[in-house]
Scaffold this motif. Sequence first.
Motif, mmCIF file in Angstrom:
data_model
loop_
_atom_site.group_PDB
_atom_site.id
_atom_site.type_symbol
_atom_site.label_atom_id
_atom_site.label_comp_id
_atom_site.label_asym_id
_atom_site.label_seq_id
_atom_site.Cartn_x
_atom_site.Cartn_y
_atom_site.Cartn_z
ATOM 1 N N TYR A 1 -4.306 8.242 -1.782
ATOM 2 C CA TYR A 1 -3.890 9.540 -1.758
ATOM 3 C C TYR A 1 -3.379 10.142 -0.374
ATOM 4 O O TYR A 1 -3.882 9.509 0.864
ATOM 5 N N GLY A 2 -2.445 11.116 -0.257
ATOM 6 C CA GLY A 2 -1.910 11.276 1.010
ATOM 7 C C GLY A 2 -0.751 10.177 1.508
ATOM 8 O O GLY A 2 -0.109 9.457 0.669
ATOM 9 N N HIS A 3 -1.064 9.749 2.833
ATOM 10 C CA HIS A 3 -0.075 8.866 3.425
ATOM 11 C C HIS A 3 -1.204 7.627 3.614
ATOM 12 O O HIS A 3 -2.206 7.653 4.284
ATOM 13 N N PRO A 4 -0.966 6.353 3.040
ATOM 14 C CA PRO A 4 -1.791 5.296 3.026
ATOM 15 C C PRO A 4 -2.178 4.749 4.603
ATOM 16 O O PRO A 4 -3.087 4.023 4.745
ATOM 17 N N GLY A 5 -1.347 5.465 5.585
ATOM 18 C CA GLY A 5 -1.702 4.760 6.925
ATOM 19 C C GLY A 5 -2.215 5.849 7.809
ATOM 20 O O GLY A 5 -2.561 5.611 9.128
ATOM 21 N N VAL A 6 -2.542 7.093 7.423
ATOM 22 C CA VAL A 6 -3.021 8.071 8.041
ATOM 23 C C VAL A 6 -4.487 8.402 7.595
ATOM 24 O O VAL A 6 -4.759 8.709 6.540
ATOM 25 N N PHE A 7 -5.392 8.161 8.458
ATOM 26 C CA PHE A 7 -6.752 8.275 8.560
ATOM 27 C C PHE A 7 -7.105 7.431 7.141
ATOM 28 O O PHE A 7 -8.118 7.883 6.519
ATOM 29 N N CYS B 1 0.873 -1.131 -0.061
ATOM 30 C CA CYS B 1 0.084 -0.040 -0.186
ATOM 31 C C CYS B 1 0.857 1.118 -0.015
ATOM 32 O O CYS B 1 1.640 1.429 0.974
ATOM 33 N N VAL B 2 0.660 2.203 -0.919
ATOM 34 C CA VAL B 2 1.452 3.418 -1.345
ATOM 35 C C VAL B 2 0.932 4.491 -1.223
ATOM 36 O O VAL B 2 -0.280 4.585 -1.322
ATOM 37 N N GLY B 3 1.593 5.700 -0.512
ATOM 38 C CA GLY B 3 0.967 7.068 -0.587
ATOM 39 C C GLY B 3 1.292 7.530 -1.837
ATOM 40 O O GLY B 3 2.447 7.697 -2.242
ATOM 41 N N THR B 4 0.334 8.385 -2.573
ATOM 42 C CA THR B 4 0.624 9.175 -3.751
ATOM 43 C C THR B 4 0.812 10.451 -3.316
ATOM 44 O O THR B 4 1.038 11.430 -4.229
ATOM 45 N N GLY B 5 0.832 10.991 -2.018
ATOM 46 C CA GLY B 5 0.957 12.333 -1.735
ATOM 47 C C GLY B 5 -0.405 13.197 -1.916
ATOM 48 O O GLY B 5 -1.436 12.627 -2.198
#
Length: 263
Positions: A93-99, A6-10
């Motif tokens: 989108y964003g960080h995948p582990g935040v909210f 699981c990745v974050g795209t910013g």
Amino acid sequence: MASLVCVGTGIGLAGQISVRAKSYIENAELVFSLMPDGFAQRYVEGLNSNVVDLQQFYAREYEIKSRRVTYEQMTQAMMEAVMAGKRVVGAFYGHPGVFSCVPHMAIRRCKAAGIDAWMEPGISAEDCLWADLGIDPGQCGHQSFEASQFMFFRHRPDPCSHLLLWQIALAGEHTLTRFHTSRDRLKVLVKQLCEWYPLDHEVVLYEAAFLPVHEPQICRVKLQDLPDAQLTPVTTLLVPPVRKLEHNTEVLAMLGLTAADLA
């Protein structure tokens, strides 16, 4: 070999994705994406032709559906692909582990099944907030809570540090079927915050910019005016410190220091 990353795209379209996250998306057999808008979704689809849009699981117009059901359906869709032996990427989108509970749920289930699964961080809305507001949280610290959780439980903020309340537009909403709160619920939140902050204390309503051509939304209002403020699902409430840091004289004495030593 089956795997899940699981990745974050910013937050900002394309410009905030890491080289590693981009590579995972490009080389995946199947990508599940959850993007904030069509522009970001099309960007992900440009990196890989096999993309499933997780937005489809949210309630349709006029449909009442708990987001718990939605998140379970998203997780199950990803798990079915992984269990079929595919190399799967979840792009959030964003960080995948935040909210974002779906990546955590899917990774836990993969690990329980003995399947390789991990998370790659991304630039979150909080990262953008500190940059856009010119605040170094290391100067006096900060506390961070989901707005409804802050209301429902006995959290006690430190008025000497920054306080972040996320999803303020959902403050007090417990059914997970709506995407907005009410003026009365916001008035309850203001009453809670008045235990530590005066009504005329200036707070900040913040929204990060999703597109490079946009500016972040920064609105400063008095705490007492919060119930009448314009809020969106991505609005974050920042409550700045109302007092200066207080010296812990007992600890300083044990360390052989005085307040003057820290000036």
